[in-house]
Design a protein around this motif. Structure first.
Motif, mmCIF file in Angstrom:
data_model
loop_
_atom_site.group_PDB
_atom_site.id
_atom_site.type_symbol
_atom_site.label_atom_id
_atom_site.label_comp_id
_atom_site.label_asym_id
_atom_site.label_seq_id
_atom_site.Cartn_x
_atom_site.Cartn_y
_atom_site.Cartn_z
ATOM 1 N N VAL A 1 -2.213 0.706 -1.838
ATOM 2 C CA VAL A 1 -0.911 0.698 -1.164
ATOM 3 C C VAL A 1 0.014 1.691 -1.870
ATOM 4 O O VAL A 1 0.823 1.330 -2.733
ATOM 5 N N GLN A 2 -0.147 2.953 -1.519
ATOM 6 C CA GLN A 2 0.647 4.000 -2.166
ATOM 7 C C GLN A 2 0.692 5.224 -1.274
ATOM 8 O O GLN A 2 -0.119 5.364 -0.367
ATOM 9 N N THR A 3 1.670 6.106 -1.528
ATOM 10 C CA THR A 3 1.741 7.374 -0.816
ATOM 11 C C THR A 3 1.243 8.468 -1.754
ATOM 12 O O THR A 3 1.687 8.566 -2.900
ATOM 13 N N PHE A 4 0.286 9.235 -1.279
ATOM 14 C CA PHE A 4 -0.325 10.265 -2.126
ATOM 15 C C PHE A 4 0.054 11.651 -1.633
ATOM 16 O O PHE A 4 -0.156 11.973 -0.466
ATOM 17 N N SER A 5 0.632 12.433 -2.503
ATOM 18 C CA SER A 5 0.918 13.824 -2.161
ATOM 19 C C SER A 5 0.154 14.724 -3.116
ATOM 20 O O SER A 5 -0.092 14.367 -4.273
ATOM 21 N N VAL B 1 11.549 5.636 5.474
ATOM 22 C CA VAL B 1 12.541 5.812 4.409
ATOM 23 C C VAL B 1 12.633 7.284 4.013
ATOM 24 O O VAL B 1 13.718 7.855 3.912
ATOM 25 N N ASN B 2 11.472 7.910 3.828
ATOM 26 C CA ASN B 2 11.479 9.326 3.442
ATOM 27 C C ASN B 2 12.151 10.178 4.518
ATOM 28 O O ASN B 2 12.852 11.150 4.218
ATOM 29 N N HIS B 3 11.948 9.811 5.774
ATOM 30 C CA HIS B 3 12.603 10.579 6.841
ATOM 31 C C HIS B 3 14.125 10.407 6.796
ATOM 32 O O HIS B 3 14.871 11.349 7.079
ATOM 33 N N LYS C 1 1.174 15.669 -7.033
ATOM 34 C CA LYS C 1 2.111 14.663 -7.565
ATOM 35 C C LYS C 1 1.257 13.551 -8.147
ATOM 36 O O LYS C 1 0.635 12.787 -7.421
ATOM 37 N N ALA C 2 1.184 13.489 -9.491
ATOM 38 C CA ALA C 2 0.358 12.489 -10.155
ATOM 39 C C ALA C 2 0.909 11.090 -9.926
ATOM 40 O O ALA C 2 2.112 10.910 -9.770
ATOM 41 N N VAL C 3 0.031 10.100 -9.878
ATOM 42 C CA VAL C 3 0.473 8.712 -9.753
ATOM 43 C C VAL C 3 -0.222 7.883 -10.828
ATOM 44 O O VAL C 3 -1.285 8.240 -11.310
ATOM 45 N N ALA D 1 4.542 -0.691 5.354
ATOM 46 C CA ALA D 1 4.587 0.488 4.485
ATOM 47 C C ALA D 1 5.151 1.695 5.226
ATOM 48 O O ALA D 1 5.852 2.520 4.637
ATOM 49 N N VAL D 2 4.864 1.800 6.517
ATOM 50 C CA VAL D 2 5.447 2.891 7.313
ATOM 51 C C VAL D 2 6.970 2.763 7.325
ATOM 52 O O VAL D 2 7.691 3.738 7.126
ATOM 53 N N CYS E 1 8.295 3.307 3.513
ATOM 54 C CA CYS E 1 7.942 4.566 2.842
ATOM 55 C C CYS E 1 8.123 5.758 3.780
ATOM 56 O O CYS E 1 8.991 6.589 3.581
ATOM 57 N N ASN E 2 7.324 5.855 4.840
ATOM 58 C CA ASN E 2 7.390 7.027 5.720
ATOM 59 C C ASN E 2 8.752 7.153 6.384
ATOM 60 O O ASN E 2 9.347 8.231 6.409
#
Lengths: 252, 252
Positions: free
Chosen positions: B108-112, B170-172, B115-117, B163-164, B167-168
């Motif tokens: 359960v994470q956003t991976f770019s 929210v980022n927008h 960008k290390a996690v 999560a959308v 996260c998604n």
């Protein structure tokens, strides 16, 4: 030491009283509070008043009250030729009473009761109608923040709108995520690392670069499957934000 | 050491290859990558293949490819009776080919890219159709994460929707805040402390408790002034989210 009076007893006022009291370079000589109880742990009782006639004379008054009360409060200050600064993101200098030098002192942060904040990291946007007195306002801001910048009333309003999108609306999306989790017996804590990473990401990537998820991928299979799980209000928000992500992605 | 094969070369696959290679208890014996270049810095060249006929036989295959390719990829694995787990939030076990034991392994994470996690902090939701083999999947997840939990396909889909939102979407909203800042010559960095605090707040308060801003205050003066600054799309989003905040506030 610059002597100031803080007018207000809500969240912003409380955080400012605490920050200035710890600053060492600003003396809060008085707090005007209709609700003395709210600030009683932050300042001595003999420094609290709820009577404008008892207001002490100082070079600067900081008004941290509800937006709709700012103009009225500024008119009630029984002095002239002082600096009077409000702390609101959405009020123009022109709404303050012109008998004093009008100014704004806008900390760009969300303040909640019982949640400490590190004021050194909080940007403070300042504006003053008389440029010759700018230094006083700057010194006040620098006493508690490492991030002081100038902006005019129009920019402050725009920043406040941007803050509503990036903070108030964001928090509501967390709330909707929480509701969805609750309905399916999933602990909301599962989303916290994702939420923190999403916020952290945009300190190194622009939000446009950081966008992930089915909307930016144009993954309509997933989008349609998601819509089946949502109530009417969630669905309306999902569709509007999905379309907005797609439209913004096309502009890049 | 559990030997696994990872199928995929995108963001999720790359982060998983790195995390397992550093785990010390899982051996990534092969990576299936149509784009060998994408994973060339993460694993030796002789361990990369793009030919299903060359796939090594291991107890567990991890499929980290685009959602729409998962079913097809699971059918192409030339072995039976192994564990095959996908990493998608929105795919049911039933979409995997039944010749192997079907499972899900959902970080359960956003991976770019770039960008290390910290994988230890990433919750991993696991599901497997044969409970007697659950330990293997659990061991795999615990090798890289401190937050492993079980969930069924329906819960995983709901969590993915949540999560959308969190996260998604929210980022927008960050992106829209960025657009508004740019238009008024305000550096977007000014909003970063606010964004981080908004995310941090919900580790100690529920999102409903943490809500601030003009909508929850019912401050229609500010709301109307904000709407004047927005374009049609921003205005539609502003109004829908404001109404949703007001409606949810009433339910509390």
């Amino acid at each position: 030491m610059l002597a100031i009076v803080i007018i207000g007893s809500g969240n912003v006022a409380q955080h400012l009283i605490r920050a200035f009291s710890q600053s060492g370079s600003i003396e809060v000589v008085q707090v005007f509070a209709r609700n003395a109880e709210a600030v009683s742990r932050l300042i001595d009782a003999d420094k609290i008043t709820s009577d404008f006639a008892q207001l002490k004379e100082v070079p600067l008054y900081l008004i941290a009250v509800a937006d709709k009360a700012v103009a009225e409060v500024s008119a009630k200050i029984p002095f002239e030729g002082k600096i009077v600064a409000h702390t609101s993101g959405s009020i123009s200098l022109s709404e303050l009473d012109p008998k004093n030098t009008r100014a704004a002192f806008y900390p760009v942060q969300t303040f909640s009761k019982d949640k400490a904040v590190d004021f050194r990291q909080i940007p403070i946007g300042i504006e003053i109608e008389d440029p010759t007195q700018k230094t006083i306002l700057e010194d006040l801001a620098r006493a508690i923040s490492g991030k002081v910048f100038e902006m005019d009333s129009k920019q402050r309003k725009a920043l406040h709108v941007a803050a509503v999108f990036s903070c108030n609306f964001v928090n509501h999306l967390y709330a909707l995520g929480n509701v969805i989790c609750d309905r399916h017996n999933i602990p909301f804590e599962v989303l916290q690392p994702l939420i923190l990473e999403t916020a952290n990401k945009i300190t190194t990537l622009s939000p446009a670069q950081a966008q992930t998820g089915p909307a930016i991928r144009g993954d309509f299979g997933t989008i349609n499957a998601h819509l089946e799980l949502l109530d009417d209000n969630q669905s309306a928000i999902y569709q509007l934000l999905t379309q907005s992500i797609i439209d913004h992605g096309k502009k890049l």
